[in-house]
Design a protein around this motif. Sequence first.
Motif, PDB file in Angstrom:
ATOM      1  N   TYR A  26       0.833  -1.212   0.000  1.00 11.38           N
ATOM      2  CA  TYR A  26       0.000   0.000   0.000  1.00 11.38           C
ATOM      3  C   TYR A  26       0.865   1.259   0.000  1.00 11.38           C
ATOM      4  O   TYR A  26       0.478   2.285  -0.585  1.00 11.38           O
ATOM      5  CB  TYR A  26      -0.943   0.006   1.195  1.00 11.38           C
ATOM      6  N   GLY A  27       2.012   1.189   0.649  1.00 12.03           N
ATOM      7  CA  GLY A  27       2.914   2.334   0.653  1.00 12.03           C
ATOM      8  C   GLY A  27       3.392   2.681  -0.752  1.00 12.03           C
ATOM      9  O   GLY A  27       3.372   3.846  -1.164  1.00 12.03           O
ATOM     10  N   TRP A  28       3.820   1.657  -1.506  1.00 14.19           N
ATOM     11  CA  TRP A  28       4.254   1.865  -2.885  1.00 14.19           C
ATOM     12  C   TRP A  28       3.091   2.357  -3.754  1.00 14.19           C
ATOM     13  O   TRP A  28       3.263   3.243  -4.598  1.00 14.19           O
ATOM     14  CB  TRP A  28       4.823   0.577  -3.468  1.00 14.19           C
ATOM     15  N   MET A  29       1.925   1.778  -3.537  1.00 16.46           N
ATOM     16  CA  MET A  29       0.763   2.175  -4.332  1.00 16.46           C
ATOM     17  C   MET A  29       0.395   3.639  -4.091  1.00 16.46           C
ATOM     18  O   MET A  29       0.133   4.388  -5.041  1.00 16.46           O
ATOM     19  CB  MET A  29      -0.423   1.275  -3.987  1.00 16.46           C
ATOM     20  N   ILE A  30       0.363   4.047  -2.838  1.00 10.04           N
ATOM     21  CA  ILE A  30       0.011   5.428  -2.503  1.00 10.04           C
ATOM     22  C   ILE A  30       1.037   6.407  -3.077  1.00 10.04           C
ATOM     23  O   ILE A  30       0.683   7.476  -3.600  1.00 10.04           O
ATOM     24  CB  ILE A  30      -0.109   5.603  -0.974  1.00 10.04           C
ATOM     25  N   LEU A  31       2.312   6.035  -3.010  1.00  5.42           N
ATOM     26  CA  LEU A  31       3.358   6.881  -3.592  1.00  5.42           C
ATOM     27  C   LEU A  31       3.157   7.026  -5.094  1.00  5.42           C
ATOM     28  O   LEU A  31       3.267   8.129  -5.649  1.00  5.42           O
ATOM     29  CB  LEU A  31       4.738   6.284  -3.294  1.00  5.42           C
ATOM     30  N   ALA A  32       2.825   5.918  -5.762  1.00  7.36           N
ATOM     31  CA  ALA A  32       2.597   5.956  -7.204  1.00  7.36           C
ATOM     32  C   ALA A  32       1.386   6.829  -7.542  1.00  7.36           C
ATOM     33  O   ALA A  32       1.428   7.619  -8.493  1.00  7.36           O
ATOM     34  CB  ALA A  32       2.395   4.539  -7.742  1.00  7.36           C
ATOM     35  N   PHE A  90       8.620   1.391 -11.781  1.00  9.22           N
ATOM     36  CA  PHE A  90       7.247   1.574 -11.302  1.00  9.22           C
ATOM     37  C   PHE A  90       6.897   3.045 -11.147  1.00  9.22           C
ATOM     38  O   PHE A  90       5.816   3.489 -11.558  1.00  9.22           O
ATOM     39  CB  PHE A  90       7.071   0.837  -9.978  1.00  9.22           C
ATOM     40  N   LEU A  91       7.792   3.819 -10.573  1.00  8.41           N
ATOM     41  CA  LEU A  91       7.505   5.232 -10.340  1.00  8.41           C
ATOM     42  C   LEU A  91       7.490   6.029 -11.641  1.00  8.41           C
ATOM     43  O   LEU A  91       6.677   6.949 -11.806  1.00  8.41           O
ATOM     44  CB  LEU A  91       8.512   5.807  -9.347  1.00  8.41           C
ATOM     45  N   VAL A  92       8.372   5.675 -12.586  1.00 13.86           N
ATOM     46  CA  VAL A  92       8.343   6.323 -13.901  1.00 13.86           C
ATOM     47  C   VAL A  92       7.028   6.005 -14.599  1.00 13.86           C
ATOM     48  O   VAL A  92       6.407   6.878 -15.219  1.00 13.86           O
ATOM     49  CB  VAL A  92       9.540   5.870 -14.762  1.00 13.86           C
ATOM     50  N   ILE A 213       8.677  -8.026  -4.881  1.00 17.79           N
ATOM     51  CA  ILE A 213       7.328  -8.570  -5.017  1.00 17.79           C
ATOM     52  C   ILE A 213       6.298  -7.560  -4.508  1.00 17.79           C
ATOM     53  O   ILE A 213       5.205  -7.450  -5.053  1.00 17.79           O
ATOM     54  CB  ILE A 213       7.216  -9.913  -4.269  1.00 17.79           C
ATOM     55  N   ALA A 214       6.653  -6.802  -3.475  1.00 18.81           N
ATOM     56  CA  ALA A 214       5.751  -5.759  -2.975  1.00 18.81           C
ATOM     57  C   ALA A 214       5.498  -4.716  -4.057  1.00 18.81           C
ATOM     58  O   ALA A 214       4.371  -4.209  -4.197  1.00 18.81           O
ATOM     59  CB  ALA A 214       6.345  -5.100  -1.729  1.00 18.81           C
ATOM     60  N   ILE A 215       6.500  -4.415  -4.857  1.00 18.78           N
ATOM     61  CA  ILE A 215       6.351  -3.423  -5.926  1.00 18.78           C
ATOM     62  C   ILE A 215       5.410  -3.927  -7.010  1.00 18.78           C
ATOM     63  O   ILE A 215       4.520  -3.198  -7.464  1.00 18.78           O
ATOM     64  CB  ILE A 215       7.739  -3.073  -6.524  1.00 18.78           C
TER      65      ILE A 215
END
Length: 240
Positions: A26-32, A90-92, A213-215
């Motif tokens: 969820y942290g990665w998703m929210i950042l994205a 992912f962020l790009v 895998i979290a990403i």
Amino acid sequence: MEYSQKNQNISDLSVNFGNKFLSKVYGWMILALFLTSLASYAILSTPSLQAFFLGNMLLVWVLMFVELGLVIVLTRKVESMETSTAALVFLVYSILTGITITPLLYYYSEATVFMAFGVSAGMFAGMSAIGYFIKRDLSGMGRFLMMALIGLIIAMVVNIFISIWWPQTAWGFSFALSCLAVLIFAGLTAYDTQKIKKIGESIEHDPSRHQNIAIICALTLYLDFINLFLNMLRIMGRNN
């Protein structure tokens, strides 16, 4: 008795690790999502950027193909990538998504966009909670929804041709497809959340592996949310 207690301790550790893993996802998703929103806001609030991107749709289409390439690379190579590389891809991708959805956002009022985002966020949170807490295995539902998604994509392609010959019919068909898409991606949110929770509980305790895998799991939920939002926007902004 000791054996039973030992199994219970292992189960508790697995659940705790799964919760920590889900928090990373969820942290990665929210950042994205933040980067996507920031990219769209920057374009829509800056006249020069707005003129550049909205006046150069060929570039936007090129960026869409770049997005597709990044998703393919990330899904196929994520476990062999360095974590920093996977995160960068992912962020790009999330920034490019913000750019490519901007032409669509431009045609809706600010109030409609915020309302659609809020409703989508609430629906996503609710369905994700269902996927997390429900005891029933959602694998069967997930397979059905994936088949429904394939059918939806085919119907959208057909609607392109319908819009050429029967534009009035295409409008109603597009609205029906958007409603169907909301239902599909809401269901997929619950299914994907449950699947990710199980992954978190069973994954090896290898930090270098579970970060990657979290990403990729974050990408899955990110795509669920973006598609939920875009289709909700089409429904709520049908009069714009």
